[in-house]
Scaffold this motif. Structure first.
Motif, PDB file in Angstrom:
ATOM      1  N   HIS A 303      -3.167  12.507   0.617  1.00 32.78           N
ATOM      2  CA  HIS A 303      -4.159  11.650  -0.042  1.00 32.78           C
ATOM      3  C   HIS A 303      -4.857  10.759   0.960  1.00 32.78           C
ATOM      4  N   LEU A 304      -4.093  10.324   1.963  1.00 37.82           N
ATOM      5  CA  LEU A 304      -4.649   9.433   2.966  1.00 37.82           C
ATOM      6  C   LEU A 304      -5.782  10.128   3.731  1.00 37.82           C
ATOM      7  N   TYR A 331       6.197  11.260   1.057  1.00 39.83           N
ATOM      8  CA  TYR A 331       6.057  11.156  -0.404  1.00 39.83           C
ATOM      9  C   TYR A 331       6.422   9.747  -0.862  1.00 39.83           C
ATOM     10  N   ILE A 332       5.587   9.219  -1.700  1.00 41.11           N
ATOM     11  CA  ILE A 332       5.942   7.927  -2.311  1.00 41.11           C
ATOM     12  C   ILE A 332       5.594   7.974  -3.795  1.00 41.11           C
ATOM     13  N   ILE A 336      -2.026   6.943  -7.977  1.00 42.61           N
ATOM     14  CA  ILE A 336      -2.926   7.500  -6.962  1.00 42.61           C
ATOM     15  C   ILE A 336      -4.229   6.723  -6.848  1.00 42.61           C
ATOM     16  N   THR A 337      -4.900   6.568  -7.981  1.00 41.54           N
ATOM     17  CA  THR A 337      -6.225   5.936  -7.945  1.00 41.54           C
ATOM     18  C   THR A 337      -6.149   4.550  -7.323  1.00 41.54           C
ATOM     19  N   LYS A 338      -5.128   3.801  -7.754  1.00 38.65           N
ATOM     20  CA  LYS A 338      -5.055   2.417  -7.274  1.00 38.65           C
ATOM     21  C   LYS A 338      -4.665   2.389  -5.803  1.00 38.65           C
ATOM     22  N   VAL A 343      -6.196   1.625   0.067  1.00 38.95           N
ATOM     23  CA  VAL A 343      -6.492   2.201   1.376  1.00 38.95           C
ATOM     24  C   VAL A 343      -7.984   2.041   1.680  1.00 38.95           C
ATOM     25  N   TYR A 344      -8.796   2.348   0.681  1.00 45.60           N
ATOM     26  CA  TYR A 344     -10.243   2.300   0.882  1.00 45.60           C
ATOM     27  C   TYR A 344     -10.687   0.882   1.239  1.00 45.60           C
TER      28      TYR A 344
END
Ligand code: ADP
Length: 460
Positions: A303-304, A331-332, A336-338, A343-344
């Motif tokens: 995802h990163l 894995y954590i 996801i969205t939050k 990160v963003y």
């Protein structure tokens, strides 16, 4: 209490008095009977008669001449006053060997209490012992007590009234003032001062209210500031949009080059507006607790790189370089969205504030304790230690020029506040380390998801 006193001291006084007297003469004859064999029995009779204000007589059926009586003055005589044969007969016939009589002495106009017993067996009585005492009329005493009681009762009532008014004032006055202060809160008056009271609970109540009103005042100030900020933030791009739209209509409509330039400004400002509105909405949703985390086990490494790839366009357009160095297969459990929003925001800030080299380093690596650490490092001016704790507050911006807490033109000042809320909801540790002149590192740490061998991992 007063009622009890009245019942016992006034109403039941005659009864108590009679019971007391009865006990007294009973004990008197019992004492004489017990000391019958003693040589001093006559002296005892004299003494008891005098001390207890009684008439005591001893009569011997076999030898009436030996009979003896003592009156209240304690002087003994052989003159017998009251012993009637009928009493003796009743006494012998009684089961207990003790008998009471109560009769009226008309000559003295008084009631008399008489008690008799005998020494020896009922068929062979050695001596009869009688003791009698006047039941003094207690009517006068009762009326004295009654008037005394009235005085006492009135004094007690007045006293308790005064004392209770005093205490009620001491208790209720502060409460009334606290209540008044509390009622003023909805009208926007938050300046309630601490009301001191001798009662800890009341003082605490007042302190709590003052603390609460301070908090409300703070959030009211914040609300006003927020409104001012939001309106300012909204107005600036709107003014620009309107101005440029007018320019296109009036001037640059026919000039494709200028029109493109002006349209770009409009599009940029619209983006700013929309991201500002999104930020405000996000934060208010997050902070009102409406949003629930949709927790899943996710491949953070993957995802990163997706999120970072969104910054690639900056490299082409503006020369910014976001370098990702992430360990694989991390894995954590997170939303996801939050998490992507976190990160963003962090990478976006780093890009905004990084230094001349226009480089931002993003790292993801496992650390001790079964955790993973995410870091965003920039080479910007850094944040002075005195401002560092406040950057997570809503609308906080470190001003470059004055180095004081004030709003800057660009940026909503909400980004880090959103990051903080999301990370805290996830219960992830987070922070920012910064060195002035060298740059900053924004980080958070999340527990690693470990899955037993062979277990099917369900990820998104
Ligand atoms: P903004 O939208 O203004 O960036 P943020 O909440 O994201 O609002 O950040 C708050 C403030 O923290 C910023 O105005 C800035 O002063 C400071 N800040 C955030 N990130 C960095 C960074 N990487 N380097 C230096 N200062 C930063």
């Amino acid at each position: 209490m007063l009622l009890l006193l009245y019942i016992f001291q006034v109403l039941l006084l005659p009864q108590f008095y009679e019971i007391m007297k009865t006990n007294e003469i009973y004990q008197t004859v019992a004492l004489i009977k017990n000391n019958w064999q003693s040589d001093d029995v006559v002296a005892l009779v004299d003494e008891l008669a005098m001390r207890r204000k009684m008439y005591i007589e001893i009569s011997f059926p076999d030898n009436p001449y030996l009979s003896y009586s003592a009156n209240e003055s304690g002087s003994g005589t052989t003159f017998i006053q009251i012993t009637k044969e009928s009493y003796k007969k009743e006494l012998i016939e009684s089961e207990t060997g003790v008998k009471y009589w109560r009769y009226r002495d008309e000559r003295e106009r008084n009631n008399v209490l008489l008690i008799g017993t005998y020494v020896g067996a009922s068929n062979n009585v050695e001596a009869f012992i009688f003791a009698s005492t006047y039941l003094q009329p207690v009517g006068t005493t009762v009326s004295i007590l009654q008037s005394q009681f009235t005085i006492v009762a009135l004094s007690v009532l007045v006293f308790t009234f005064v004392v209770s008014i005093f205490f009620a004032n001491r208790i209720s006055n502060p409460i009334i003032r606290i209540n008044k202060a509390a009622k003023q809160l909805p009208q926007g008056k938050f300046d309630s001062r601490i009301i001191k009271s001798d009662f800890t609970e009341i003082s605490q109540l007042s302190e709590t209210l003052t603390a609460a009103s301070k908090e409300i005042a703070k959030s009211d100030d914040l609300r006003k500031e927020l409104m001012a900020n939001i309106s300012h933030d909204l107005r600036t791009p709107l003014t620009m949009i309107k101005a440029y739209a007018e320019m296109i209509r009036d001037l640059s409509g026919d000039n494709p080059e200028k029109r493109e330039k002006h349209l770009k400004v409009i599009i940029d400002e619209t983006d700013r507006l929309s991201s500002l509105v999104t930020d405000i909405l996000d934060l208010s949703k997050l902070q009102s607790g409406v949003i629930e985390l949709n927790l899943v086990s996710l491949n953070f490494s993957q995802h990163l790189s997706n999120v970072i790839s969104r910054f690639a366009i900056l490299k082409d357009n503006e020369g910014y370089n976001v370098v990702l160095d992430a360990e694989d297969g991390v894995y954590i459990t997170a939303d996801i969205t939050k998490l992507e929003q976190v990160v963003y925001n962090l990478v976006n800030n780093a890009v905004t504030y990084t230094g001349e080299d226009k480089t931002v380093n993003v790292k993801l690596f496992r650390i001790a304790g079964g955790k993973v650490r995410f870091e965003v490092r920039d080479s910007g001016d850094g944040i002075a230690p005195e401002f560092l704790p406040y950057i997570w507050d809503r609308y906080y911006k470190v001003s470059e020029r004055s180095k004081t807490h004030q709003r800057a033109k660009m940026g909503s000042g909400l980004g880090l506040s959103i990051v903080k809320t999301i990370l805290e909801t996830h219960k992830f540790a987070y922070g920012a380390d910064s060195t002035v002149g060298k740059g900053s590192v924004f980080w958070f740490e999340a527990p690693l998801d470990t899955v037993a061998d062979g277990e099917q991992r369900k990820t998104l």
